[in-house]
Design a protein around this motif. Sequence first.
Motif, PDB file in Angstrom:
ATOM      1  N   LEU A  66       0.865  -1.291   0.406  1.00  0.00           N
ATOM      2  CA  LEU A  66      -0.295   0.139   0.180  1.00  0.00           C
ATOM      3  C   LEU A  66       0.987   1.162   0.131  1.00  0.00           C
ATOM      4  N   LYS A  67       1.433   1.625   0.995  1.00  0.00           N
ATOM      5  CA  LYS A  67       3.033   2.005   0.898  1.00  0.00           C
ATOM      6  C   LYS A  67       3.709   2.294  -0.068  1.00  0.00           C
ATOM      7  N   ALA A  68       3.986   1.259  -0.630  1.00  0.00           N
ATOM      8  CA  ALA A  68       4.831   1.866  -2.477  1.00  0.00           C
ATOM      9  C   ALA A  68       3.967   2.411  -3.807  1.00  0.00           C
ATOM     10  N   LEU A  69       2.455   1.552  -3.288  1.00  0.00           N
ATOM     11  CA  LEU A  69       1.831   2.449  -4.204  1.00  0.00           C
ATOM     12  C   LEU A  69       0.903   3.474  -4.680  1.00  0.00           C
ATOM     13  N   GLY A  70       1.055   4.207  -2.950  1.00  0.00           N
ATOM     14  CA  GLY A  70       0.593   5.323  -3.259  1.00  0.00           C
ATOM     15  C   GLY A  70      -0.588   6.381  -3.031  1.00  0.00           C
ATOM     16  N   ASP A  71      -0.806   7.334  -2.709  1.00  0.00           N
ATOM     17  CA  ASP A  71      -2.036   8.120  -3.054  1.00  0.00           C
ATOM     18  C   ASP A  71      -2.595   8.360  -4.592  1.00  0.00           C
ATOM     19  N   GLN A  72      -1.761   8.116  -5.000  1.00  0.00           N
ATOM     20  CA  GLN A  72      -2.002   8.486  -6.849  1.00  0.00           C
ATOM     21  C   GLN A  72      -2.528   7.153  -7.640  1.00  0.00           C
ATOM     22  N   HIS A  73      -2.391   6.301  -6.656  1.00  0.00           N
ATOM     23  CA  HIS A  73      -2.569   4.703  -7.534  1.00  0.00           C
ATOM     24  C   HIS A  73      -4.296   4.699  -7.811  1.00  0.00           C
ATOM     25  N   LYS A  74      -4.685   4.597  -8.927  1.00  0.00           N
ATOM     26  CA  LYS A  74      -6.307   5.229  -8.256  1.00  0.00           C
ATOM     27  C   LYS A  74      -7.192   3.870  -8.312  1.00  0.00           C
ATOM     28  N   THR A  75      -6.252   2.897  -8.033  1.00  0.00           N
ATOM     29  CA  THR A  75      -7.105   1.621  -7.801  1.00  0.00           C
ATOM     30  C   THR A  75      -7.434   0.866  -6.904  1.00  0.00           C
ATOM     31  N   PRO A  76      -9.328   0.821  -6.794  1.00  0.00           N
ATOM     32  CA  PRO A  76      -9.452   1.143  -5.696  1.00  0.00           C
ATOM     33  C   PRO A  76      -8.782  -0.951  -4.526  1.00  0.00           C
ATOM     34  N   VAL A  77      -8.833  -0.917  -3.432  1.00  0.00           N
ATOM     35  CA  VAL A  77      -7.364  -1.919  -2.510  1.00  0.00           C
ATOM     36  C   VAL A  77      -8.361  -2.020  -1.494  1.00  0.00           C
ATOM     37  N   LEU A  78      -8.996  -3.580  -1.527  1.00  0.00           N
ATOM     38  CA  LEU A  78      -9.795  -4.306  -0.224  1.00  0.00           C
ATOM     39  C   LEU A  78      -8.907  -5.083  -0.038  1.00  0.00           C
ATOM     40  N   MET A  79      -8.344  -5.300   1.420  1.00  0.00           N
ATOM     41  CA  MET A  79      -7.387  -5.239   2.187  1.00  0.00           C
ATOM     42  C   MET A  79      -8.278  -6.663   3.418  1.00  0.00           C
ATOM     43  N   LEU A  80      -7.769  -7.982   3.311  1.00  0.00           N
ATOM     44  CA  LEU A  80      -8.104  -9.267   3.576  1.00  0.00           C
ATOM     45  C   LEU A  80      -6.591  -8.883   4.814  1.00  0.00           C
ATOM     46  N   THR A  81      -7.680  -8.771   5.965  1.00  0.00           N
ATOM     47  CA  THR A  81      -7.077  -9.092   7.070  1.00  0.00           C
ATOM     48  C   THR A  81      -7.439 -10.294   7.584  1.00  0.00           C
ATOM     49  N   ALA A  82      -6.549 -10.726   9.319  1.00  0.00           N
ATOM     50  CA  ALA A  82      -6.649 -11.572  10.514  1.00  0.00           C
ATOM     51  C   ALA A  82      -7.759 -10.616  11.234  1.00  0.00           C
ATOM     52  N   LYS A  83      -8.903 -11.813  11.116  1.00  0.00           N
ATOM     53  CA  LYS A  83     -10.648 -11.954  12.087  1.00  0.00           C
ATOM     54  C   LYS A  83      -9.392 -11.024  13.311  1.00  0.00           C
ATOM     55  N   GLY A  84     -10.079 -10.246  13.933  1.00  0.00           N
ATOM     56  CA  GLY A  84     -10.475  -9.213  14.888  1.00  0.00           C
ATOM     57  C   GLY A  84      -9.646  -8.718  15.426  1.00  0.00           C
ATOM     58  N   ASP A  85      -8.619  -8.528  14.240  1.00  0.00           N
ATOM     59  CA  ASP A  85      -7.312  -7.676  14.681  1.00  0.00           C
ATOM     60  C   ASP A  85      -7.645  -5.809  14.154  1.00  0.00           C
ATOM     61  N   ASP A  86      -8.102  -5.148  14.221  1.00  0.00           N
ATOM     62  CA  ASP A  86      -8.780  -4.385  14.661  1.00  0.00           C
ATOM     63  C   ASP A  86      -7.659  -3.447  14.178  1.00  0.00           C
ATOM     64  N   ASN A  87      -6.184  -3.639  14.566  1.00  0.00           N
ATOM     65  CA  ASN A  87      -5.201  -2.636  14.293  1.00  0.00           C
ATOM     66  C   ASN A  87      -5.288  -2.540  12.956  1.00  0.00           C
ATOM     67  N   ASP A  88      -4.672  -3.438  12.560  1.00  0.00           N
ATOM     68  CA  ASP A  88      -4.882  -4.009  10.950  1.00  0.00           C
ATOM     69  C   ASP A  88      -5.244  -3.347   9.734  1.00  0.00           C
ATOM     70  N   ARG A  89      -7.018  -3.571  10.346  1.00  0.00           N
ATOM     71  CA  ARG A  89      -7.951  -2.975   9.597  1.00  0.00           C
ATOM     72  C   ARG A  89      -7.584  -1.169   9.259  1.00  0.00           C
ATOM     73  N   VAL A  90      -7.462  -1.537  10.361  1.00  0.00           N
ATOM     74  CA  VAL A  90      -7.316   0.671  10.639  1.00  0.00           C
ATOM     75  C   VAL A  90      -5.673   1.262  10.259  1.00  0.00           C
ATOM     76  N   LEU A  91      -4.944   0.464  10.177  1.00  0.00           N
ATOM     77  CA  LEU A  91      -3.941   0.293   9.928  1.00  0.00           C
ATOM     78  C   LEU A  91      -3.837   0.569   8.158  1.00  0.00           C
TER      79      LEU A  91
END
Length: 236
Positions: A66-91
């Motif tokens: 995500l950091k390497a893609l940066g703000d200017q990369h316009k393709t929507p990203v759906l993150m697949l996170t570990a269940k219950g890991d709120d920190n990963d979701r927020v980050l």
Amino acid sequence: MNNKRLLLIDDDFELAELLTAFLGMHQYTVDCCYDGQAGLKQALGHSYDIILLDVMMPKLNGFEVLKALGDQHKTPVLMLTAKGDDNDRVLGLELGADDYLAKPFHHQELLARIKAILRRIAITQELHNQPNSEKTLQVNGVELNHATHQVHCYDNPLELTSTEYQVLNILMNRQGEIVSKSQLSEQVLGRKLAPFDRSIDVHVSNIRRKLLPYCEVDKIKTIRGAGYIFLLGEQT
């Protein structure tokens, strides 16, 4: 329905095979990469409608991608996170992901999230096709240009994700009114607001962070327990 092209970046070979088959039955073409480095190269070198991005992977993890893609990369990203890991979701949301889905998930839930993201893109396209007189929205120093999908704050360009753009568009269209998090979740994310779901909070926080360098005060006011207001003028 035209075939949509998805990029799945996940080191789980079995899951990738299952999702490729399942999504293929719904007219989605899926390209798979099994580490973050290969996925980043594929994302930058090809055009996709959505990127499905796992967090824990070899070479580069999902956050590094995500950091390497940066703000200017316009393709929507759906993150697949570990269940219950709120920190990963927020980050992930803070780094520019449009939405997240916790593993393990039902395939139908993934399909619903994909469709919700594509609906947001379709709404943006509808705004783009509006008459010229309706293609620009200006409120309190902020301008949305629906024709180009560009955002400016006092003539300074901002890079917003498609989700952030839709959130800001709704708040500005209802300038001076309280818009609840439930309304934003249903209109932008396409789902009811779940308990402890901070997605809308993070998207609004991202918008604020991008606006504030050009504003003396915050243009979006939080009404505790009610929602958000886009202010008509500068307030302290």
